[in-house]
Write a protein that holds these residues in place. Sequence first.
Motif, PDB file in Angstrom:
ATOM      1  N   SER A 153       0.836  -1.193   0.000  1.00 37.47           N
ATOM      2  CA  SER A 153       0.000   0.000   0.000  1.00 37.47           C
ATOM      3  C   SER A 153       0.871   1.243   0.000  1.00 37.47           C
ATOM      4  CB  SER A 153      -0.915   0.016   1.232  1.00 37.47           C
ATOM      5  OG  SER A 153      -1.749  -1.115   1.251  1.00 37.47           O
ATOM      6  N   ASP A 154       0.406   2.291  -0.680  1.00 39.16           N
ATOM      7  CA  ASP A 154       1.199   3.506  -0.831  1.00 39.16           C
ATOM      8  C   ASP A 154       0.262   4.679  -1.089  1.00 39.16           C
ATOM      9  OD1 ASP A 154       3.340   5.227  -1.102  1.00 39.16           O
ATOM     10  OD2 ASP A 154       4.439   3.914  -2.457  1.00 39.16           O
ATOM     11  N   VAL A 155       0.740   5.879  -0.854  1.00 42.26           N
ATOM     12  CA  VAL A 155      -0.014   7.080  -1.213  1.00 42.26           C
ATOM     13  C   VAL A 155       0.642   7.784  -2.389  1.00 42.26           C
ATOM     14  CG1 VAL A 155      -0.959   7.437   1.089  1.00 42.26           C
ATOM     15  CG2 VAL A 155       1.256   8.459   0.500  1.00 42.26           C
ATOM     16  N   LYS A 156       1.734   7.232  -2.885  1.00 40.64           N
ATOM     17  CA  LYS A 156       2.498   7.874  -3.950  1.00 40.64           C
ATOM     18  C   LYS A 156       2.144   7.262  -5.306  1.00 40.64           C
ATOM     19  CE  LYS A 156       6.343   8.824  -0.817  1.00 40.64           C
ATOM     20  NZ  LYS A 156       7.792   8.581  -0.540  1.00 40.64           N
ATOM     21  N   CYS A 157       0.986   7.624  -5.810  1.00 41.46           N
ATOM     22  CA  CYS A 157       0.547   7.091  -7.101  1.00 41.46           C
ATOM     23  C   CYS A 157       1.426   7.598  -8.236  1.00 41.46           C
ATOM     24  CB  CYS A 157      -0.893   7.503  -7.382  1.00 41.46           C
ATOM     25  SG  CYS A 157      -2.086   6.814  -6.225  1.00 41.46           S
ATOM     26  N   LEU A 158       1.851   8.838  -8.146  1.00 40.57           N
ATOM     27  CA  LEU A 158       2.590   9.461  -9.241  1.00 40.57           C
ATOM     28  C   LEU A 158       3.886   8.717  -9.536  1.00 40.57           C
ATOM     29  CD1 LEU A 158       2.370  11.876 -11.162  1.00 40.57           C
ATOM     30  CD2 LEU A 158       3.745  13.196  -9.543  1.00 40.57           C
ATOM     31  N   ARG A 196       0.492   9.078 -15.901  1.00 40.48           N
ATOM     32  CA  ARG A 196       1.243   9.948 -14.985  1.00 40.48           C
ATOM     33  C   ARG A 196       0.823  11.406 -15.154  1.00 40.48           C
ATOM     34  NH1 ARG A 196       5.963  10.217 -12.041  1.00 40.48           N
ATOM     35  NH2 ARG A 196       7.086  12.195 -12.133  1.00 40.48           N
ATOM     36  N   GLU A 197       0.643  11.839 -16.399  1.00 45.12           N
ATOM     37  CA  GLU A 197       0.207  13.216 -16.655  1.00 45.12           C
ATOM     38  C   GLU A 197      -1.145  13.491 -16.014  1.00 45.12           C
ATOM     39  OE1 GLU A 197       0.233  13.842 -20.854  1.00 45.12           O
ATOM     40  OE2 GLU A 197       2.378  13.372 -21.071  1.00 45.12           O
ATOM     41  N   PHE A 198      -2.044  12.511 -16.093  1.00 49.19           N
ATOM     42  CA  PHE A 198      -3.353  12.662 -15.456  1.00 49.19           C
ATOM     43  C   PHE A 198      -3.207  12.816 -13.946  1.00 49.19           C
ATOM     44  CE2 PHE A 198      -6.958  10.992 -13.153  1.00 49.19           C
ATOM     45  CZ  PHE A 198      -8.049  11.612 -13.760  1.00 49.19           C
ATOM     46  N   LEU A 199      -2.370  11.981 -13.343  1.00 49.09           N
ATOM     47  CA  LEU A 199      -2.200  12.014 -11.892  1.00 49.09           C
ATOM     48  C   LEU A 199      -1.477  13.272 -11.415  1.00 49.09           C
ATOM     49  CD1 LEU A 199      -1.356   8.237 -11.333  1.00 49.09           C
ATOM     50  CD2 LEU A 199      -3.453   9.432 -10.656  1.00 49.09           C
ATOM     51  N   LEU A 200      -0.716  13.902 -12.298  1.00 50.04           N
ATOM     52  CA  LEU A 200      -0.120  15.194 -11.960  1.00 50.04           C
ATOM     53  C   LEU A 200      -1.207  16.239 -11.749  1.00 50.04           C
ATOM     54  CD1 LEU A 200       3.000  15.502 -14.304  1.00 50.04           C
ATOM     55  CD2 LEU A 200       2.990  15.773 -11.813  1.00 50.04           C
ATOM     56  N   ARG A 201      -2.238  16.188 -12.579  1.00 48.25           N
ATOM     57  CA  ARG A 201      -3.340  17.148 -12.494  1.00 48.25           C
ATOM     58  C   ARG A 201      -4.373  16.738 -11.454  1.00 48.25           C
ATOM     59  NH1 ARG A 201      -3.109  15.950 -17.978  1.00 48.25           N
ATOM     60  NH2 ARG A 201      -5.140  14.884 -17.780  1.00 48.25           N
ATOM     61  N   ALA A 209     -12.297   9.340 -10.465  1.00 44.09           N
ATOM     62  CA  ALA A 209     -12.079   7.918 -10.724  1.00 44.09           C
ATOM     63  C   ALA A 209     -12.518   7.551 -12.140  1.00 44.09           C
ATOM     64  CB  ALA A 209     -12.832   7.071  -9.696  1.00 44.09           C
ATOM     65  N   THR A 210     -13.657   8.076 -12.550  1.00 48.10           N
ATOM     66  CA  THR A 210     -14.165   7.800 -13.893  1.00 48.10           C
ATOM     67  C   THR A 210     -13.215   8.345 -14.957  1.00 48.10           C
ATOM     68  OG1 THR A 210     -16.466   7.825 -13.137  1.00 48.10           O
ATOM     69  CG2 THR A 210     -16.079   8.202 -15.487  1.00 48.10           C
ATOM     70  N   ALA A 211     -12.732   9.554 -14.745  1.00 41.32           N
ATOM     71  CA  ALA A 211     -11.805  10.172 -15.700  1.00 41.32           C
ATOM     72  C   ALA A 211     -10.493   9.389 -15.773  1.00 41.32           C
ATOM     73  CB  ALA A 211     -11.536  11.619 -15.304  1.00 41.32           C
ATOM     74  N   PHE A 212     -10.030   8.910 -14.629  1.00 43.12           N
ATOM     75  CA  PHE A 212      -8.803   8.113 -14.609  1.00 43.12           C
ATOM     76  C   PHE A 212      -8.972   6.831 -15.426  1.00 43.12           C
ATOM     77  CE2 PHE A 212      -6.484   4.529 -12.767  1.00 43.12           C
ATOM     78  CZ  PHE A 212      -5.180   4.969 -12.932  1.00 43.12           C
ATOM     79  N   GLU A 213     -10.105   6.168 -15.264  1.00 44.06           N
ATOM     80  CA  GLU A 213     -10.364   4.932 -16.003  1.00 44.06           C
ATOM     81  C   GLU A 213     -10.277   5.148 -17.506  1.00 44.06           C
ATOM     82  OE1 GLU A 213     -13.182   1.696 -14.515  1.00 44.06           O
ATOM     83  OE2 GLU A 213     -14.166   3.568 -13.959  1.00 44.06           O
ATOM     84  N   ARG A 214     -10.830   6.259 -17.941  1.00 42.94           N
ATOM     85  CA  ARG A 214     -10.829   6.537 -19.379  1.00 42.94           C
ATOM     86  C   ARG A 214      -9.404   6.637 -19.923  1.00 42.94           C
ATOM     87  NH1 ARG A 214     -15.146  10.619 -18.278  1.00 42.94           N
ATOM     88  NH2 ARG A 214     -17.126   9.594 -18.713  1.00 42.94           N
TER      89      ARG A 214
END
Length: 236
Positions: free
Chosen positions: A105-110, A118-123, A159-164
Amino acid sequence: MTMVAEGGIVGRRIGGAGGGSDPGKGKGTGTLVAATAFVLVVAGGTTGAISIGGGATGSGTAVDSAFSRDLNTRKNAGKKSAKKGRADEAWNRLGLRSIKKTLKSDVKCLAASTDKVREFLLRTPCESLTRSLLLVGDDRGNTAAISVVWVSFHDRADATAFERVERVHGNGDIKPLAPTALNLADVRFTGHHFDSCRDGRVVTVAEAEIMNGHLDNTDLDVLTEVAVWLPNPDAL
């Protein structure tokens, strides 16, 4: 948190110029995805191609696989067990057994992401990340690797946007845990055998690749279709 259960299978490298799996249903272009990293290994020992869907041939002789019989019935039963958090039972429904697993488990998704993901998770930062690798096997030496990842966001829209983004082949990924954690050879997940789902603010992604033996595209797709319904262990 990191957990490892004992077991052990070492397989070949997947993908790349030296080999790899033919595309299955894989990632699409604009469908939703979930993030979970699970690795499964199927162990056994036949010399011919085996299909979960029914039968196989080895040296001209029909060979039964634990995966082969009543595919849809087994798959649906596996999904039901997975949704209840009964991973071992889910694999047993498919004629498999759990060999070993690891969870982190982690909180560092980026730091665990690549390319457009990665670009999505930056925003849009995630809230938490859980990755797991699992090895499972039959009794005939056939092995596969499955990566499952759970990514939590602050709301359903994120979450929905990430899936896309995650679901489109070539957009990058959440990197699975290193296979060395389970004493595996290098595994390259291609996204050709892939499934995902979203439950509220949590997205789950499952990918599969063959390690040893003979499993066809349908076999690998079934593994992802079951694995993607496993709940986040941190939420249990």
